[in-house]
Write a protein that holds these residues in place. Structure first.
Motif, PDB file in Angstrom:
ATOM      1  N   LEU A  70       0.822  -1.207   0.000  1.00  0.00           N
ATOM      2  CA  LEU A  70       0.000   0.000   0.000  1.00  0.00           C
ATOM      3  C   LEU A  70       0.862   1.265   0.000  1.00  0.00           C
ATOM      4  CD1 LEU A  70      -2.710   1.382   0.137  1.00  0.00           C
ATOM      5  CD2 LEU A  70      -2.794   0.910   2.601  1.00  0.00           C
ATOM      6  N   ALA A  71       1.911   1.252   0.798  1.00  0.00           N
ATOM      7  CA  ALA A  71       2.815   2.407   0.838  1.00  0.00           C
ATOM      8  C   ALA A  71       3.436   2.649  -0.531  1.00  0.00           C
ATOM      9  CB  ALA A  71       3.905   2.184   1.881  1.00  0.00           C
ATOM     10  N   LYS A  72       3.830   1.573  -1.184  1.00  0.00           N
ATOM     11  CA  LYS A  72       4.440   1.721  -2.512  1.00  0.00           C
ATOM     12  C   LYS A  72       3.422   2.237  -3.520  1.00  0.00           C
ATOM     13  CE  LYS A  72       7.421  -1.547  -3.642  1.00  0.00           C
ATOM     14  NZ  LYS A  72       8.012  -2.900  -3.773  1.00  0.00           N
ATOM     15  N   GLU A  73       2.206   1.747  -3.412  1.00  0.00           N
ATOM     16  CA  GLU A  73       1.141   2.243  -4.302  1.00  0.00           C
ATOM     17  C   GLU A  73       0.897   3.733  -4.060  1.00  0.00           C
ATOM     18  OE1 GLU A  73      -2.535   0.100  -3.785  1.00  0.00           O
ATOM     19  OE2 GLU A  73      -3.697   1.653  -4.812  1.00  0.00           O
ATOM     20  N   ALA A  74       0.933   4.135  -2.797  1.00  0.00           N
ATOM     21  CA  ALA A  74       0.664   5.533  -2.444  1.00  0.00           C
ATOM     22  C   ALA A  74       1.871   6.435  -2.649  1.00  0.00           C
ATOM     23  CB  ALA A  74       0.201   5.615  -0.990  1.00  0.00           C
ATOM     24  N   GLY A  75       3.042   5.851  -2.848  1.00  0.00           N
ATOM     25  CA  GLY A  75       4.255   6.645  -3.024  1.00  0.00           C
ATOM     26  C   GLY A  75       4.779   7.244  -1.735  1.00  0.00           C
ATOM     27  N   LEU A  76       4.465   6.571  -0.625  1.00  0.00           N
ATOM     28  CA  LEU A  76       4.853   7.092   0.693  1.00  0.00           C
ATOM     29  C   LEU A  76       5.950   6.233   1.329  1.00  0.00           C
ATOM     30  CD1 LEU A  76       1.273   7.846   2.066  1.00  0.00           C
ATOM     31  CD2 LEU A  76       3.034   9.541   1.512  1.00  0.00           C
ATOM     32  N   GLY A 126      13.206  16.181   4.705  1.00  0.00           N
ATOM     33  CA  GLY A 126      13.234  15.629   3.349  1.00  0.00           C
ATOM     34  C   GLY A 126      12.444  14.339   3.231  1.00  0.00           C
ATOM     35  N   LEU A 127      12.520  13.511   4.267  1.00  0.00           N
ATOM     36  CA  LEU A 127      11.824  12.223   4.217  1.00  0.00           C
ATOM     37  C   LEU A 127      10.341  12.359   4.553  1.00  0.00           C
ATOM     38  CD1 LEU A 127      12.003   9.092   3.985  1.00  0.00           C
ATOM     39  CD2 LEU A 127      12.420   9.069   6.463  1.00  0.00           C
ATOM     40  N   LEU A 128      10.029  13.170   5.544  1.00  0.00           N
ATOM     41  CA  LEU A 128       8.678  13.127   6.121  1.00  0.00           C
ATOM     42  C   LEU A 128       7.832  14.382   5.885  1.00  0.00           C
ATOM     43  CD1 LEU A 128       9.732  11.473   9.493  1.00  0.00           C
ATOM     44  CD2 LEU A 128       8.514  10.370   7.602  1.00  0.00           C
ATOM     45  N   ASP A 129       8.440  15.504   5.652  1.00  0.00           N
ATOM     46  CA  ASP A 129       7.625  16.707   5.421  1.00  0.00           C
ATOM     47  C   ASP A 129       7.481  16.921   3.921  1.00  0.00           C
ATOM     48  OD1 ASP A 129       6.059  18.827   6.053  1.00  0.00           O
ATOM     49  OD2 ASP A 129       7.715  20.221   6.407  1.00  0.00           O
ATOM     50  N   ARG A 130       6.938  15.923   3.253  1.00  0.00           N
ATOM     51  CA  ARG A 130       6.884  15.892   1.793  1.00  0.00           C
ATOM     52  C   ARG A 130       5.555  16.405   1.278  1.00  0.00           C
ATOM     53  NH1 ARG A 130       8.105  10.928  -0.465  1.00  0.00           N
ATOM     54  NH2 ARG A 130       9.811  10.750   1.031  1.00  0.00           N
ATOM     55  N   GLU A 131       5.590  16.808   0.036  1.00  0.00           N
ATOM     56  CA  GLU A 131       4.350  17.204  -0.643  1.00  0.00           C
ATOM     57  C   GLU A 131       3.452  15.977  -0.775  1.00  0.00           C
ATOM     58  OE1 GLU A 131       3.326  20.236  -1.886  1.00  0.00           O
ATOM     59  OE2 GLU A 131       5.034  21.011  -0.747  1.00  0.00           O
ATOM     60  N   PRO A 132       2.141  16.151  -0.737  1.00  0.00           N
ATOM     61  CA  PRO A 132       1.250  15.015  -0.992  1.00  0.00           C
ATOM     62  C   PRO A 132       1.574  14.384  -2.344  1.00  0.00           C
ATOM     63  CG  PRO A 132      -0.002  16.889  -0.181  1.00  0.00           C
ATOM     64  CD  PRO A 132       1.390  17.384  -0.438  1.00  0.00           C
ATOM     65  N   THR A 133       1.531  13.061  -2.391  1.00  0.00           N
ATOM     66  CA  THR A 133       1.845  12.367  -3.640  1.00  0.00           C
ATOM     67  C   THR A 133       0.650  12.456  -4.601  1.00  0.00           C
ATOM     68  OG1 THR A 133       0.936  10.252  -2.910  1.00  0.00           O
ATOM     69  CG2 THR A 133       3.231  10.715  -2.329  1.00  0.00           C
ATOM     70  N   PRO A 134       0.893  12.219  -5.891  1.00  0.00           N
ATOM     71  CA  PRO A 134      -0.235  12.189  -6.841  1.00  0.00           C
ATOM     72  C   PRO A 134      -1.325  11.220  -6.383  1.00  0.00           C
ATOM     73  CG  PRO A 134       1.843  12.213  -8.031  1.00  0.00           C
ATOM     74  CD  PRO A 134       2.185  12.052  -6.582  1.00  0.00           C
ATOM     75  N   TRP A 135      -0.941  10.071  -5.837  1.00  0.00           N
ATOM     76  CA  TRP A 135      -1.921   9.089  -5.330  1.00  0.00           C
ATOM     77  C   TRP A 135      -2.761   9.718  -4.217  1.00  0.00           C
ATOM     78  CZ3 TRP A 135      -3.231   6.912  -0.687  1.00  0.00           C
ATOM     79  CH2 TRP A 135      -3.993   5.733  -0.715  1.00  0.00           C
ATOM     80  N   GLN A 136      -2.090  10.444  -3.326  1.00  0.00           N
ATOM     81  CA  GLN A 136      -2.840  11.072  -2.229  1.00  0.00           C
ATOM     82  C   GLN A 136      -3.813  12.124  -2.740  1.00  0.00           C
ATOM     83  OE1 GLN A 136       0.812  12.001   0.267  1.00  0.00           O
ATOM     84  NE2 GLN A 136      -0.607  11.446   1.908  1.00  0.00           N
ATOM     85  N   ARG A 137      -3.412  12.793  -3.821  1.00  0.00           N
ATOM     86  CA  ARG A 137      -4.279  13.840  -4.385  1.00  0.00           C
ATOM     87  C   ARG A 137      -5.369  13.248  -5.271  1.00  0.00           C
ATOM     88  NH1 ARG A 137       0.858  16.719  -5.240  1.00  0.00           N
ATOM     89  NH2 ARG A 137       0.768  15.971  -7.386  1.00  0.00           N
ATOM     90  N   GLY A 138      -5.301  11.936  -5.457  1.00  0.00           N
ATOM     91  CA  GLY A 138      -6.316  11.278  -6.265  1.00  0.00           C
ATOM     92  C   GLY A 138      -6.090  11.422  -7.749  1.00  0.00           C
ATOM     93  N   GLU A 139      -4.853  11.688  -8.149  1.00  0.00           N
ATOM     94  CA  GLU A 139      -4.558  11.886  -9.581  1.00  0.00           C
ATOM     95  C   GLU A 139      -4.259  10.548 -10.257  1.00  0.00           C
ATOM     96  OE1 GLU A 139      -1.351  14.634  -9.627  1.00  0.00           O
ATOM     97  OE2 GLU A 139      -2.544  16.268  -8.778  1.00  0.00           O
TER      98      GLU A 139
END
Lengths: 98, 222
Positions: free
Chosen positions: B70-76, B209-222
């Motif tokens: 799931l993490a890999k799918e979400a890019g997290l 750098g690791l944790l304060d990241r921009e939301p991933t495309p998956w998180q944004r529903g793209e």
């Protein structure tokens, strides 16, 4: 989740309990740069807003808080904004007495 | 003294190995929904805990695998909790593939020999209270070996309070004791040395750098 006999001190100091039952202040390291706490469970703390204020006053700039999807419910997602507001107030309240 | 700001806060969410017996399709659906929250920046803490064995080990391994996927799918990135289960944990991650977004080994409290394969695999290593414990010289020896760009500080608040405050409730502010000890261990002693400041700045930048990241495309529903 404070220990049973541990009072909540609304200031920036670190304390430990002496054998006579009194709480003594312990000197903290002096940091001249900010640091991160990459693993905390804010919602398990007795007063998350106060914890954020104390963290800010000790140069903690970033916190990753951990939520368990099975047992923690929605508390962190619902209360995070409130904790931040309480933290901002706490910073000013404590700093005024520094 | 200038008034500081409230710390930046991000969330890691996952199913702890203690609760792995409850990890089913419904719980995963709830996790998926929560991962879309813009405050979420990691999946965790996930992993294996063979010390307490509060969930059957097979359930732990299955929940761990599913959350890695799931993490890999979400890019997290993933935040790992491994206790007395590092061999199985490493094997599962090797089979599934370490997430490109990063792997954080939480609360490192083992020795240099165990550390090596995690560093070689590109993991971030987070040190908390155990780094300060009196009988933990082996942890401090390990901390000397982590590449600077993979070092992190943490508390595990309200648990794992660092010395000299063990026995009291830990808060995120207690990380200053661990950060100071880590700087000492790495040879940056003396509060007022620029090299020490630079070292601490690196650990902060690693975390951001690791944790304060921009939301991933998956998180944004793209």
């Amino acid at each position: 989740m404070a220990r049973e006999d541990e009072p909540v001190f609304r200031d920036q100091f670190f304390r430990r309990k002496r054998r006579n039952g009194e709480w003594e202040v312990v000197a903290s390291p002096t940091l001249f740069t900010s640091v991160a706490d990459t693993h905390a469970h804010l919602q398990l703390l007795p007063d998350p807003g106060l914890a954020l204020a104390r963290a800010a006053l000790h140069k903690v700039r970033f916190i990753e808080t951990i939520v368990d999807v099975w047992e923690d419910g929605d508390t962190t997602f619902e209360k995070l904004g409130e904790w931040k507001r309480e933290g901002a107030i706490g910073i000013r309240t404590i700093a005024r007495h520094c | 003294m200038p008034i500081p700001c409230v710390p930046r806060i991000r969330i890691a969410i996952g199913c702890h190995p203690h609760n792995a017996a409850h990890y089913d399709d419904a719980l995963e659906a709830r996790l998926r929904e929560r991962l879309h929250d813009e405050n979420v920046s990691a999946v965790g803490e996930i992993g294996l805990d063979y010390h307490y064995d509060l969930s059957p080990r097979e359930d732990q391994r299955e929940a761990f695998r599913r959350q890695i996927r799931l993490a890999k799918e979400a890019g997290l990135p993933v935040v790992l909790h491994l206790r007395e289960a590092h061999d199985d944990g490493f094997a599962i991650l090797s089979e599934e593939g370490f997430p490109e977004a990063g792997t954080l080994l939480h609360c490192f409290n083992l020795d240099a020999a165990e550390l090596a394969r995690w560093v070689d695999a590109g993991c971030y290593i987070a040190f908390g209270g155990p780094l300060t414990f009196k009988k933990a010289d082996y942890v401090r020896e390990a901390a000397k070996l982590v590449p600077l760009d993979r070092l992190l500080t943490e508390t595990d608040a309200p648990y794992m309070t660092p010395e000299p405050l063990r026995g009291t409730t830990c808060g995120p502010e207690h990380v200053v004791f661990t950060a100071a000890k880590l700087a000492d261990v790495r040879g940056f002693e003396g509060d007022r040395t620029p090299a020490r400041w630079e070292f601490m700045r690196h650990t902060l930048e690693n975390a951001l750098g690791l944790l304060d990241r921009e939301p991933t495309p998956w998180q944004r529903g793209e």
